[in-house]
Design a protein around this motif. Structure first.
Motif, PDB file in Angstrom:
ATOM      1  N   ARG A   1      10.987   1.010 -13.498  1.00  0.00           N
ATOM      2  CA  ARG A   1      11.438   1.691 -12.281  1.00  0.00           C
ATOM      3  C   ARG A   1      11.915   0.660 -11.270  1.00  0.00           C
ATOM      4  N   LEU A   2      12.931   1.029 -10.501  1.00  0.00           N
ATOM      5  CA  LEU A   2      13.455   0.139  -9.465  1.00  0.00           C
ATOM      6  C   LEU A   2      13.750   0.953  -8.218  1.00  0.00           C
ATOM      7  N   ILE A   3      13.206   0.483  -7.084  1.00  0.00           N
ATOM      8  CA  ILE A   3      13.424   1.149  -5.800  1.00  0.00           C
ATOM      9  C   ILE A   3      13.994   0.119  -4.830  1.00  0.00           C
ATOM     10  N   GLN A   4      15.033   0.503  -4.080  1.00  0.00           N
ATOM     11  CA  GLN A   4      15.587  -0.376  -3.052  1.00  0.00           C
ATOM     12  C   GLN A   4      15.443   0.289  -1.707  1.00  0.00           C
ATOM     13  N   ARG A   5      14.849  -0.413  -0.753  1.00  0.00           N
ATOM     14  CA  ARG A   5      14.661   0.096   0.597  1.00  0.00           C
ATOM     15  C   ARG A   5      15.225  -0.899   1.602  1.00  0.00           C
ATOM     16  N   THR A   6      15.976  -0.407   2.597  1.00  0.00           N
ATOM     17  CA  THR A   6      16.549  -1.272   3.617  1.00  0.00           C
ATOM     18  C   THR A   6      15.573  -1.453   4.761  1.00  0.00           C
ATOM     19  N   ARG A   7      15.429  -2.685   5.203  1.00  0.00           N
ATOM     20  CA  ARG A   7      14.600  -2.961   6.380  1.00  0.00           C
ATOM     21  C   ARG A   7      15.436  -2.709   7.630  1.00  0.00           C
ATOM     22  N   ALA A   8      14.806  -2.151   8.650  1.00  0.00           N
ATOM     23  CA  ALA A   8      15.537  -1.829   9.876  1.00  0.00           C
ATOM     24  C   ALA A   8      15.760  -3.055  10.749  1.00  0.00           C
TER      25      ALA A   8
ATOM     26  N   ILE B   1       0.840  -1.200   0.000  1.00  0.00           N
ATOM     27  CA  ILE B   1       0.000   0.000   0.000  1.00  0.00           C
ATOM     28  C   ILE B   1       0.880   1.257   0.000  1.00  0.00           C
ATOM     29  N   ALA B   2       1.916   1.231   0.841  1.00  0.00           N
ATOM     30  CA  ALA B   2       2.801   2.393   0.956  1.00  0.00           C
ATOM     31  C   ALA B   2       3.615   2.608  -0.320  1.00  0.00           C
ATOM     32  N   TYR B   3       4.144   1.517  -0.886  1.00  0.00           N
ATOM     33  CA  TYR B   3       4.929   1.661  -2.112  1.00  0.00           C
ATOM     34  C   TYR B   3       4.057   2.101  -3.283  1.00  0.00           C
ATOM     35  N   ALA B   4       2.836   1.595  -3.327  1.00  0.00           N
ATOM     36  CA  ALA B   4       1.920   2.020  -4.384  1.00  0.00           C
ATOM     37  C   ALA B   4       1.718   3.530  -4.333  1.00  0.00           C
ATOM     38  N   LYS B   5       1.545   4.048  -3.124  1.00  0.00           N
ATOM     39  CA  LYS B   5       1.369   5.498  -2.967  1.00  0.00           C
ATOM     40  C   LYS B   5       2.600   6.253  -3.441  1.00  0.00           C
ATOM     41  N   ASP B   6       3.786   5.741  -3.084  1.00  0.00           N
ATOM     42  CA  ASP B   6       5.030   6.381  -3.518  1.00  0.00           C
ATOM     43  C   ASP B   6       5.146   6.430  -5.044  1.00  0.00           C
ATOM     44  N   LEU B   7       4.618   5.405  -5.693  1.00  0.00           N
ATOM     45  CA  LEU B   7       4.715   5.298  -7.142  1.00  0.00           C
ATOM     46  C   LEU B   7       3.565   6.000  -7.872  1.00  0.00           C
ATOM     47  N   GLY B   8       2.640   6.580  -7.100  1.00  0.00           N
ATOM     48  CA  GLY B   8       1.523   7.296  -7.718  1.00  0.00           C
ATOM     49  C   GLY B   8       0.312   6.438  -8.019  1.00  0.00           C
TER      50      GLY B   8
ATOM     51  N   ILE C   1      11.651  -3.031  -5.117  1.00  0.00           N
ATOM     52  CA  ILE C   1      10.369  -2.718  -5.732  1.00  0.00           C
ATOM     53  C   ILE C   1      10.626  -2.360  -7.187  1.00  0.00           C
ATOM     54  N   MET C   2       9.934  -3.043  -8.098  1.00  0.00           N
ATOM     55  CA  MET C   2      10.122  -2.727  -9.507  1.00  0.00           C
ATOM     56  C   MET C   2       8.788  -2.673 -10.226  1.00  0.00           C
ATOM     57  N   THR C   3       8.722  -1.842 -11.238  1.00  0.00           N
ATOM     58  CA  THR C   3       7.608  -1.866 -12.174  1.00  0.00           C
ATOM     59  C   THR C   3       8.188  -2.165 -13.550  1.00  0.00           C
ATOM     60  N   THR C   4       7.442  -2.921 -14.331  1.00  0.00           N
ATOM     61  CA  THR C   4       7.945  -3.371 -15.627  1.00  0.00           C
ATOM     62  C   THR C   4       7.337  -2.557 -16.768  1.00  0.00           C
ATOM     63  N   HIS C   5       7.994  -2.636 -17.902  1.00  0.00           N
ATOM     64  CA  HIS C   5       7.366  -2.202 -19.141  1.00  0.00           C
ATOM     65  C   HIS C   5       6.359  -3.281 -19.552  1.00  0.00           C
ATOM     66  N   LYS C   6       5.582  -3.006 -20.580  1.00  0.00           N
ATOM     67  CA  LYS C   6       4.551  -3.929 -21.025  1.00  0.00           C
ATOM     68  C   LYS C   6       5.162  -5.270 -21.411  1.00  0.00           C
ATOM     69  N   THR C   7       4.565  -6.327 -20.861  1.00  0.00           N
ATOM     70  CA  THR C   7       5.003  -7.680 -21.162  1.00  0.00           C
ATOM     71  C   THR C   7       3.828  -8.623 -20.971  1.00  0.00           C
ATOM     72  N   SER C   8       4.023  -9.899 -21.243  1.00  0.00           N
ATOM     73  CA  SER C   8       2.928 -10.861 -21.119  1.00  0.00           C
ATOM     74  C   SER C   8       2.910 -11.485 -19.722  1.00  0.00           C
ATOM     75  N   GLU C   9       1.730 -11.963 -19.329  1.00  0.00           N
ATOM     76  CA  GLU C   9       1.621 -12.639 -18.032  1.00  0.00           C
ATOM     77  C   GLU C   9       2.423 -13.935 -18.029  1.00  0.00           C
ATOM     78  N   SER C  10       2.530 -14.580 -19.171  1.00  0.00           N
ATOM     79  CA  SER C  10       3.304 -15.817 -19.216  1.00  0.00           C
ATOM     80  C   SER C  10       4.780 -15.544 -18.926  1.00  0.00           C
ATOM     81  N   ARG C  11       5.313 -14.448 -19.461  1.00  0.00           N
ATOM     82  CA  ARG C  11       6.698 -14.089 -19.165  1.00  0.00           C
ATOM     83  C   ARG C  11       6.864 -13.745 -17.680  1.00  0.00           C
ATOM     84  N   MET C  12       5.877 -13.007 -17.133  1.00  0.00           N
ATOM     85  CA  MET C  12       5.967 -12.642 -15.712  1.00  0.00           C
ATOM     86  C   MET C  12       5.906 -13.869 -14.821  1.00  0.00           C
ATOM     87  N   ALA C  13       5.097 -14.853 -15.207  1.00  0.00           N
ATOM     88  CA  ALA C  13       5.021 -16.084 -14.415  1.00  0.00           C
ATOM     89  C   ALA C  13       6.378 -16.782 -14.383  1.00  0.00           C
ATOM     90  N   CYS C  14       7.067 -16.780 -15.518  1.00  0.00           N
ATOM     91  CA  CYS C  14       8.403 -17.393 -15.567  1.00  0.00           C
ATOM     92  C   CYS C  14       9.397 -16.614 -14.717  1.00  0.00           C
TER      93      CYS C  14
END
Length: 446
Positions: free
Chosen positions: A395-402, A253-260, A410-423
Motif C-alpha cells: 500500500r502507498l499513501i501520499q499526503r501533502t503537508r500544509a 499514530i494517525a497513519y496507523a489508525k488509517d491503515l487499521g 506512507i507505505m506498507t510492504t509485502h513480506k521481506t527480510s529485515e536485511s533487505r529493509m535495512a538496505c
C-alpha cells in the motif's frame, strides 16, 4: 542454614503452626504497599497460607523519610546485607531495585545462607538470574520473582505451572505500562510524544528519568525472564535488540489508525522452526481488531502460545504499589505452602543457551514513513531503491503537508527480510529528496 519454614500446617489446618519472619529491603512505594497488604489482609493471608507473617527486620536508603506506614516498631538494619540474618528473618524480600549494588549483594548473602529470597527486581533477575538460581539450589533456598514481570499479573506462575505441560513456541506482550499509557494518550488525544510523556510524568505514570521505560530496557528485562521460563534458557540481555518509542510521532499514530493498526511497544520471544531464538523489543503495528491492540492506558498484557492450550492471554495492571505488593505476597504464600520448585521452569543446571536468530534473518511486513520534497522524479527514485533491493510495496499513501513543499509518503510492504529493509532505508536516506530520517515500524502478526 535457617530452620525450614515451609512445613506450616498443624493437624488443625485452621491454626497457623508458626510464624514466618520477613526481612524487607526497600520501603518505597512497593515496600509500604506490602506492609499495607499484611496489615489489612493479615488474617486472610494466615488462613490461606497456614502461617502468620511478621516483620523481623527492615532496611531502606533513608530511615527518616516520611512514609504512609509506621516502621518505628521494626528492627532496622543500616546495611541491607545485614538483613540476611537467620537469627532475625526466615525470608528476605528485596524491593530496592537495580541489577547490581546492594540488591545483588543482599541476594547473594541471603541465598548463600539458605534464606529464601523474594524479589520484584527484574533487572537483577535478567542479568544475574542463572547465577542466583544456582546458588539457591546449592543451599536449599527458594528464589521467587513473580512481581518482577508485569506487576500483579501472574504470568510467571502461569508459564511455570499453568502451562507446564505445553511446549511454548512464542510469546508477545505489552510489558511496560508507562509506554502503553503514552501511546494510548497519543492515539486518543493527538498529543505529540513529548506532550504525552510530560502528562504521564505529571500523573506519576512516568519517572523523572523515563529512559528505561520509553527506551525499551524495562520491557527487555521482562521478556528476557519470560524467555527463560518458556524456553529453558538462562535469562540474558546479551544480543537482545532493543528499540523504544522516542521516535514514534503523532503522525505515525494517525497513519496507523488509517491503515487499521495501533502502535504498541512489544516484548517478543519465539522459537523458529530451526530452533533459533528470536527475542526482541520494539514498537510494532498491531491490527486494531486484535485483543492485544485494545489494551489501553497503563495496563500490561502477555500472550503465550502453547502446543496444547493454544493462545493464552493475561491482562492487568503491571505496576503500582497494590499490584506489585500483591505479587510479592503471592510468592510468600506459595513459600508458606511449601511450593518451592525450581527458580525457572527447569533446574539451573539444565538451563541451556539457544542459538540466536540474526536480526537480518527475520522476515515480515513493514511500515515506512518518508518526508520528501514535492517535486518531479522523487517517486521514481523511491521505486528504484525498492526495486533494486527486491522489496515489494503493498500500500502507498501520499499526503501533502500544509506548512511547506514536502509530502509524506506512507507505505506498507509485502513480506521481506529485515536485511533487505535495512538496505532500502539506507538507500532512502542517501536521497537528497528525503528530508528527514525515514521511520520504519514492523507489522507484527499476532
Amino acid at each position: 542454614m535457617t530452620e525450614n519454614v515451609l512445613d506450616t500446617r498443624s493437624e488443625d489446618d485452621d491454626k497457623p503452626k508458626k510464624q514466618i519472619r520477613l526481612g524487607i529491603a526497600g520501603l518505597g512505594t512497593v515496600g509500604c504497599g506490602l506492609l499495607a497488604v499484611l496489615k489489612k489482609n493479615g488474617d486472610l493471608i494466615a488462613n490461606r497460607s497456614g502461617c502468620e507473617f511478621t516483620i523481623g527486620a527492615v532496611t531502606a536508603r533513608d530511615r527518616q523519610r516520611k512514609r504512609e506506614v509506621d516502621i518505628s516498631a521494626y528492627h532496622w538494619c543500616d546495611n541491607p546485607v545485614d538483613l540476611a540474618d537467620p537469627d532475625k528473618v526466615d525470608v528476605v524480600v528485596e524491593l530496592i531495585g537495580g541489577s547490581d549494588g546492594p540488591a545483588l549483594a543482599l541476594a547473594r548473602a541471603a541465598l548463600g545462607k539458605g534464606l529464601s529470597f523474594v524479589t520484584a527486581n527484574k533487572a537483577m533477575i535478567a542479568h544475574h538470574g542463572a547465577e542466583l538460581a544456582s546458588l539457591a539450589e546449592r543451599t536449599g533456598a527458594s528464589l521467587r520473582f513473580e512481581a518482577a514481570v508485569a506487576g500483579g499479573i501472574p504470568i510467571v506462575k502461569t508459564i511455570k505451572e499453568g502451562l507446564a505441560a505445553n511446549r511454548i513456541d512464542r510469546m508477545h506482550g505489552i510489558l511496560n505500562g508507562t509506554g502503553n499509557y503514552i501511546l494510548t494518550m497519543m492515539e486518543e488525544t493527538g498529543e505529540s510524544f513529548e506532550n504525552a510523556l510530560a502528562k504521564a510524568q505529571a500523573l506519576g505514570y512516568a519517572e523523572a528519568d523515563p529512559s528505561f521505560d520509553i527506551d525499551g530496557v524495562d520491557t527487555a528485562h521482562k521478556i528476557a525472564i519470560l524467555t527463560s521460563l518458556a524456553f529453558g534458557t538462562p535469562p540474558t540481555m546479551d544480543d537482545l535488540p532493543i528499540e523504544g518509542i522516542r521516535n514514534i510521532s503523532d503522525i505515525d499514530i494517525a497513519y496507523a489508525k488509517d491503515l487499521g493498526f495501533r502502535i504498541k511497544l512489544l516484548g517478543i520471544s519465539r522459537l523458529t522452526k530451526e530452533g533459533k531464538l528470536d527475542q526482541r523489543v520494539h514498537a510494532s503495528m498491531v491490527e486494531a481488531s486484535e485483543a492485544l491492540a485494545k489494551v489501553s492506558g497503563a495496563s500490561n498484557a502477555i500472550e503465550a502460545h502453547g502446543d496444547f492450550v493454544g493462545p493464552c492471554m493475561i491482562e492487568g495492571l503491571g505496576a503500582g504499589a497494590g499490584p506489585t505488593a500483591s505479587a510479592v505476597m503471592a510468592d510468600l504464600i506459595e513459600l508458606a505452602r511449601g511450593n518451592t520448585g525450581s527458580t525457572f521452569s527447569l533446574p539451573a543446571s539444565k538451563l541451556a543457551p539457544l542459538p540466536l536468530l540474526e536480526s537480518g534473518e527475520r522476515t515480515g511486513e513493514f511500515y515506512v514513513r518518508l518526508r520528501v520534497s514535492d517535486k518531479t522524479g522523487v517517486m521514481a527514485d523511491i521505486a528504484s531503491a525498492l526495486r533494486d533491493e527486491g522489496v515489494s510495496v503493498e500500500r502507498l499513501i501520499q499526503r501533502t503537508r500544509a506548512s511547506d513543499d514536502s509530502v509524506h509518503l506512507i507505505m506498507t510492504t509485502h513480506k521481506t527480510s529485515e536485511s533487505r529493509m535495512a538496505c532500502v532505508l539506507e538507500r532512502f536516506s542517501d536521497l537528497s529528496s528525503v528530508l528527514e530520517k525515514p521511520c520504519m515500524l514492523r507489522i507484527e502478526p499476532i
